[in-house]
Design an enzyme around this catalytic site. Sequence first.
Site, PDB file in Angstrom:
ATOM      1  N   TYR A 192       0.831  -1.208   0.000  1.00 46.57           N
ATOM      2  CA  TYR A 192       0.000   0.000   0.000  1.00 46.57           C
ATOM      3  C   TYR A 192       0.866   1.260   0.000  1.00 46.57           C
ATOM      4  O   TYR A 192       0.435   2.319  -0.460  1.00 46.57           O
ATOM      5  CB  TYR A 192      -0.881   0.076   1.251  1.00 46.57           C
ATOM      6  CG  TYR A 192      -1.945  -0.961   1.424  1.00 46.57           C
ATOM      7  CD1 TYR A 192      -2.157  -1.979   0.499  1.00 46.57           C
ATOM      8  CD2 TYR A 192      -2.762  -0.934   2.548  1.00 46.57           C
ATOM      9  CE1 TYR A 192      -3.148  -2.930   0.694  1.00 46.57           C
ATOM     10  CE2 TYR A 192      -3.755  -1.880   2.757  1.00 46.57           C
ATOM     11  CZ  TYR A 192      -3.941  -2.882   1.826  1.00 46.57           C
ATOM     12  OH  TYR A 192      -4.922  -3.816   2.039  1.00 46.57           O
ATOM     13  N   SER A 210      -4.758  -2.793  11.543  1.00 46.72           N
ATOM     14  CA  SER A 210      -5.670  -1.656  11.573  1.00 46.72           C
ATOM     15  C   SER A 210      -6.890  -1.898  10.688  1.00 46.72           C
ATOM     16  O   SER A 210      -7.981  -1.399  10.979  1.00 46.72           O
ATOM     17  CB  SER A 210      -4.946  -0.388  11.130  1.00 46.72           C
ATOM     18  OG  SER A 210      -5.813   0.721  11.122  1.00 46.72           O
ATOM     19  N   GLU A 211      -6.710  -2.655   9.602  1.00 47.16           N
ATOM     20  CA  GLU A 211      -7.855  -2.955   8.741  1.00 47.16           C
ATOM     21  C   GLU A 211      -8.968  -3.631   9.539  1.00 47.16           C
ATOM     22  O   GLU A 211     -10.148  -3.288   9.407  1.00 47.16           O
ATOM     23  CB  GLU A 211      -7.412  -3.848   7.586  1.00 47.16           C
ATOM     24  CG  GLU A 211      -6.483  -3.155   6.611  1.00 47.16           C
ATOM     25  CD  GLU A 211      -5.975  -4.086   5.525  1.00 47.16           C
ATOM     26  OE1 GLU A 211      -5.577  -3.581   4.463  1.00 47.16           O
ATOM     27  OE2 GLU A 211      -5.975  -5.324   5.736  1.00 47.16           O
ATOM     28  N   HIS A 212      -8.590  -4.596  10.366  1.00 49.22           N
ATOM     29  CA  HIS A 212      -9.582  -5.293  11.187  1.00 49.22           C
ATOM     30  C   HIS A 212     -10.056  -4.421  12.350  1.00 49.22           C
ATOM     31  O   HIS A 212     -11.242  -4.372  12.657  1.00 49.22           O
ATOM     32  CB  HIS A 212      -8.989  -6.586  11.751  1.00 49.22           C
ATOM     33  CG  HIS A 212      -8.864  -7.689  10.755  1.00 49.22           C
ATOM     34  ND1 HIS A 212      -9.957  -8.279  10.152  1.00 49.22           N
ATOM     35  CD2 HIS A 212      -7.765  -8.321  10.259  1.00 49.22           C
ATOM     36  CE1 HIS A 212      -9.540  -9.233   9.323  1.00 49.22           C
ATOM     37  NE2 HIS A 212      -8.220  -9.270   9.374  1.00 49.22           N
TER      38      HIS A 212
END
Length: 500
Positions: A192, A210-212
């Site tokens: 990313y 952090s996505e979760h």
Amino acid sequence: MTKKKIAIAGAGIGGMVTALLLQKQGFDVSIFEKEKKAGGRLSFIERDGYRIDEGPTIVLLPHLLKEVMEEAGVDERAWSLKALETLYSITFKDGKTYTKFKDKDEQLRELSRQFPGEEASFERYMKEMHERFEIGNAAFLQKSFVRGKDFWTFQNMKSLMKLKAYQSTKKLTSTFFKNKQLQEAYSLQTLYIGGNPHTAPAMYSLIPFSEHEHGIYYVEGGYASLVSVLEEELAKRDIPIYLSARVEKVAEENGKVVSIKVNGENIQVDALVWNGDYPQAANMLGDKKRYKPSSGCLLFYFGIDGIYENKNVHQFFMGENFEKHMREIFEEKKVPTDPSFYTFNPSGMDSTLAPNGKSVLYTLVPVPSGDHINWQEETAFINKMVDEIESRAFPELKKRMEWLEVKTPNDAGEKGLFMGGSFGLAPELLQSGVFRPQVKPTKLANLYATGASIHPGGGIPIVLQSARHAAHQIVKDFAHHSFTKDVNQNERLKESISSL
């Protein structure tokens, strides 16, 4: 009392937000943008009634994005975020698809379906990574390191050890998950920000966590719609943006910037904020260090007849050998043979992006940065990738395709991105944290910087954090009439680490 004049070179989102933050503190701010439009990496591909983000698409750290925009004085009603319950899917070459969800219980059920036996590993991952996120956020994300000694403290060294920054992201992930595919699913996210999972420091493992934990969001109307929101706010507050206005030269006296030359005109300033791609201008600004670029991107933009409604907004499709793909990008620097790729399909949730009954698609293929590959000669590879996108992701793509635009690292280089890399500096150990250019990147006492190549790093919310760091530092310096900078300690330590 005469307001201090602050010039900002570059109307990327970092520059615009810095301007808003400084104007609130009473500074006289002007923005000079070399392109014909503002936004930098945030922009749209627009054609025949279609509109799709040209750059960033995955919205992470929504709380940070909202927080900085609020501090800058941007009305929260002018823009909105939509949470994704299904974060994205990852399809491997053997046909297995692993889907990531915001809901933890649903994620455990997905693990039971696809990777039975790894459920406890995921729960341990989330628990330990939560602790690491709290450490990393407080110790590094929320702080800048204008003075190197502020970084090299006993507490920070303890934090670095807890974050296992000496390990790679891939290595740290392997301590949680046994399955190789699952290891890839929780380490590919360094891409990313243009980094190699096999070499990027383990602190970047906080991205997939952090996505979760915080979710993935979509900006209504597209990520680049934030540009018009900021432009309107700047206009409302009489902050000028001069377009087609390149900062050609920076004049200094007694270690301070005194003026800039813009399109041949000398403009007196009390301070300068650099928001262009920093490595491109480093030499002009007195920084002689050599930097390593992030990866590049081969980008496909499609206008489609119809809508792929049963596809996730974000999808990843893995090649046969992900490690080989990374080696081809970052070491061999050649056109990859069987690359992984990412697709963005926003029209299923946003009907404003295309004419009625039609849609837009975006595909990103990680490739080497640099100008050693002439992408105009790589038509066979580009055609191969269109076939791959059709066969693995979007059936009948070529039949339904109304138009296609392709952007390459050659195009990125021509737009001024460092060595054609899409994300600024590569997120490697010696270009992270205190070793990354700071908000005061050179010995020029009143020169500041913000953007993807500046600490704390890439990604739109993180760039906004660098804007906040820059604005806070300017306010502090002018309040105390203090323009000192400690640059030598960082360089000595960097040289020592490089020699190990």
